[in-house]
Design a protein around this motif. Structure first.
Motif, PDB file in Angstrom:
ATOM      1  N   MET A  71      -7.764  -4.096   6.235  1.00 49.85           N
ATOM      2  CA  MET A  71      -7.008  -3.860   5.160  1.00 49.85           C
ATOM      3  C   MET A  71      -7.251  -2.324   4.954  1.00 49.85           C
ATOM      4  SD  MET A  71      -8.146  -7.248   2.570  1.00 49.85           S
ATOM      5  CE  MET A  71      -6.744  -6.842   1.486  1.00 49.85           C
ATOM      6  N   ASN A  72      -5.949  -1.866   4.552  1.00 48.86           N
ATOM      7  CA  ASN A  72      -5.798  -0.332   4.555  1.00 48.86           C
ATOM      8  C   ASN A  72      -5.427   0.151   3.217  1.00 48.86           C
ATOM      9  OD1 ASN A  72      -3.057   1.775   4.830  1.00 48.86           O
ATOM     10  ND2 ASN A  72      -4.858   2.384   6.100  1.00 48.86           N
ATOM     11  N   PHE A  73      -5.949   1.355   2.936  1.00 42.62           N
ATOM     12  CA  PHE A  73      -5.788   1.946   1.372  1.00 42.62           C
ATOM     13  C   PHE A  73      -5.331   3.383   1.600  1.00 42.62           C
ATOM     14  CE2 PHE A  73      -8.197  -1.703   1.152  1.00 42.62           C
ATOM     15  CZ  PHE A  73      -7.815  -2.622   0.165  1.00 42.62           C
ATOM     16  N   GLY A 218       0.916   6.999  17.171  1.00 40.21           N
ATOM     17  CA  GLY A 218       2.156   7.798  17.368  1.00 40.21           C
ATOM     18  C   GLY A 218       2.735   7.894  18.512  1.00 40.21           C
ATOM     19  N   GLY A 219       3.994   7.256  18.600  1.00 37.13           N
ATOM     20  CA  GLY A 219       4.830   7.253  19.733  1.00 37.13           C
ATOM     21  C   GLY A 219       4.382   6.223  20.907  1.00 37.13           C
ATOM     22  N   ILE A 220       3.498   5.413  20.455  1.00 39.29           N
ATOM     23  CA  ILE A 220       3.236   4.427  21.534  1.00 39.29           C
ATOM     24  C   ILE A 220       3.828   3.119  21.230  1.00 39.29           C
ATOM     25  CG2 ILE A 220       0.921   3.054  22.355  1.00 39.29           C
ATOM     26  CD1 ILE A 220      -0.767   5.549  21.288  1.00 39.29           C
ATOM     27  N   GLY A 240       2.495   1.066  15.075  1.00 41.36           N
ATOM     28  CA  GLY A 240       3.293   0.791  13.814  1.00 41.36           C
ATOM     29  C   GLY A 240       4.707   0.580  14.097  1.00 41.36           C
ATOM     30  N   THR A 241       5.623   1.417  14.522  1.00 37.58           N
ATOM     31  CA  THR A 241       7.139   1.127  14.380  1.00 37.58           C
ATOM     32  C   THR A 241       7.355  -0.055  15.504  1.00 37.58           C
ATOM     33  OG1 THR A 241       7.268   3.601  14.219  1.00 37.58           O
ATOM     34  CG2 THR A 241       9.186   2.514  15.036  1.00 37.58           C
ATOM     35  N   ALA A 242       6.641  -0.075  16.455  1.00 35.74           N
ATOM     36  CA  ALA A 242       7.054  -1.248  17.428  1.00 35.74           C
ATOM     37  C   ALA A 242       6.938  -2.674  16.968  1.00 35.74           C
ATOM     38  CB  ALA A 242       6.253  -0.943  18.698  1.00 35.74           C
TER      39      ALA A 242
END
Ligand SMILES: Cc1cc2nc3c(=O)[nH]c(=O)nc-3n(C[C@H](O)[C@H](O)[C@H](O)COP(=O)(O)O)c2cc1C
Length: 365
Positions: A71-73, A218-220, A240-242
């Motif tokens: 979980m991220n904050f 980043g970028g992976i 993330g993005t993928a």
């Protein structure tokens, strides 16, 4: 201090060194559970989740998997409402408000999304395997309580100085977030939009600087990126993005559509949406190059109505479509399949059994 790869898998009890990035607003319990079930670490982007909904979100993950999750904050400083001067921003955004028929831009407000006592209490109660932080760390007393609750703590650094700070404050692993990354720069000691360091340069420098597992971000997007990150000395990756194109993600349909046609130069770092530098797909809003936004997260209260209204009418012109530079590498497949593919591709490259050890203890000068 000699840096060396350490096993992220042992640290957090996962099979593969692949973390699905927490993405506030885009992660769902289904996405998180699918990644964790596939042997990676699923992460709930919990920053904008109201404290009293955190338990429910964690329970939804636990109903789908017994495996570890994160979980991220956000740990930013909250500006006080009385100190906000929105005169300039409101004047500059007025034409867009009028264009959409929204009347005058509103007085600014400060969305309550910072990690606070209520979120800490919920986190301690939930005690996920991992708690991660962006924009710095909570106070030492909170960190101690989080560790006592059995959570591993990880956090983002965008420079060697930030990685050293995180290490000094006792995190279990450092995320080295390079300039290519989608979403907010996690910067807290350095300016996030002032010549951010790329993943390829940042990761080995952070590996050399801290005696902790380093997670490249980043970028992976595929096995080539995972293998390269491991070769640079990282213990794993945060992607993330993928994952935004996976069916389990809560990616806005207009954002999903824009990702389909994104090119390598489709993104830019902008403060226009939230007040903090973040990488997003270019659109009309990022092209306006807002020079003096309100401090994070107050800018969201002024940009939000434009985003939402235009999106409701089918336009991505003002939508915050966070994405990294590797967006064109995304595949529209279920998240568990994506984890498996990334790992299999990396195994194919490294040509040896998992987990790969790209090199032994490097000798540093
Ligand atoms: C849509 C989106 C939302 C994000 N939201 C968060 C977040 O809530 N918390 C966080 O720590 N990082 C967030 N990030 C950044 C990621 O943790 C990570 O650094 C980044 O996705 C890595 O780069 P990549 O997008 O090229 O894989 C977000 C990234 C994206 C793309």
């Amino acid at each position: 201090m000699a840096g060396h790869p350490k096993h992220l898998e042992d640290l957090i009890g996962i099979e593969h060194p692949v973390i699905q990035a927490p993405m506030a607003g885009s992660t769902t319990p289904e996405l998180v559970a699918a990644v964790s079930e596939a042997g990676g670490l699923g992460s709930l982007g919990s920053a904008a989740t109201p404290p009293d909904s955190l338990t429910e979100a964690a329970a939804a993950v636990r109903s789908l998997t017994e495996r570890p999750f994160n979980m991220n904050f956000f740990c930013h400083e909250t500006p006080s409402e009385s100190e906000l001067d929105a005169t300039g921003v409101r004047a500059r955004l007025r034409p867009l408000y009028l264009e959409l028929g929204l009347g005058e831009p509103p007085e600014p407000a400060v969305p309550p999304i910072a990690f606070n006592e209520d979120r800490l209490a919920a986190l301690l109660e939930i005690a996920p395997a991992v708690a991660s932080f962006h924009f710095g760390l909570p106070p030492d007393s909170a960190l101690a309580a989080i560790r006592d609750a059995g959570c591993r703590v990880i956090a983002s650094a965008t420079s060697v100085s930030e990685a050293a700070y995180l290490s000094d404050h006792g995190v279990d692993a450092v995320i080295a977030q390079g300039a290519e990354a989608g979403g907010h720069r996690g910067s807290f000691l350095v300016g996030g939009d002032d010549g951010p360091v790329g993943t390829f340069a940042l990761v080995p420098q952070v590996v050399d600087a801290v005696d902790l597992p380093v997670i490249a971000a980043g970028g992976i997007a595929d096995g080539r990126g995972l293998a390269a990150a491991l070769m640079l000395g990282a213990a794993g990756v945060q992607i993330g993005t993928a994952f935004l194109s996976c069916p389990e993600a809560a990616t806005h349909p207009l954002h999903r559509e824009a990702l389909r046609s994104a090119r390598s130069d489709a993104t830019t770092i902008t403060r226009a949406f939230s007040g903090r530098p973040a990488r997003a797909l270019r659109n009309r809003f990022t092209d306006r190059a807002e020079s003096d936004p309100l401090p994070f997260p107050a800018q969201l209260s002024i940009s939000g109505p434009l985003s939402r209204t235009a999106a409701e009418r089918g336009s991505p012109d003002f939508l915050a479509m966070w994405a990294g530079q590797a967006a064109p590498l995304a595949r529209e497949i279920p998240a568990g399949d994506l984890v498996e593919k990334i790992v299999a591709e990396a195994e194919g490259i490294s040509g040896r059994a998992w987990p790969p050890m790209p090199y032994g203890e490097p000798e540093h000068g």
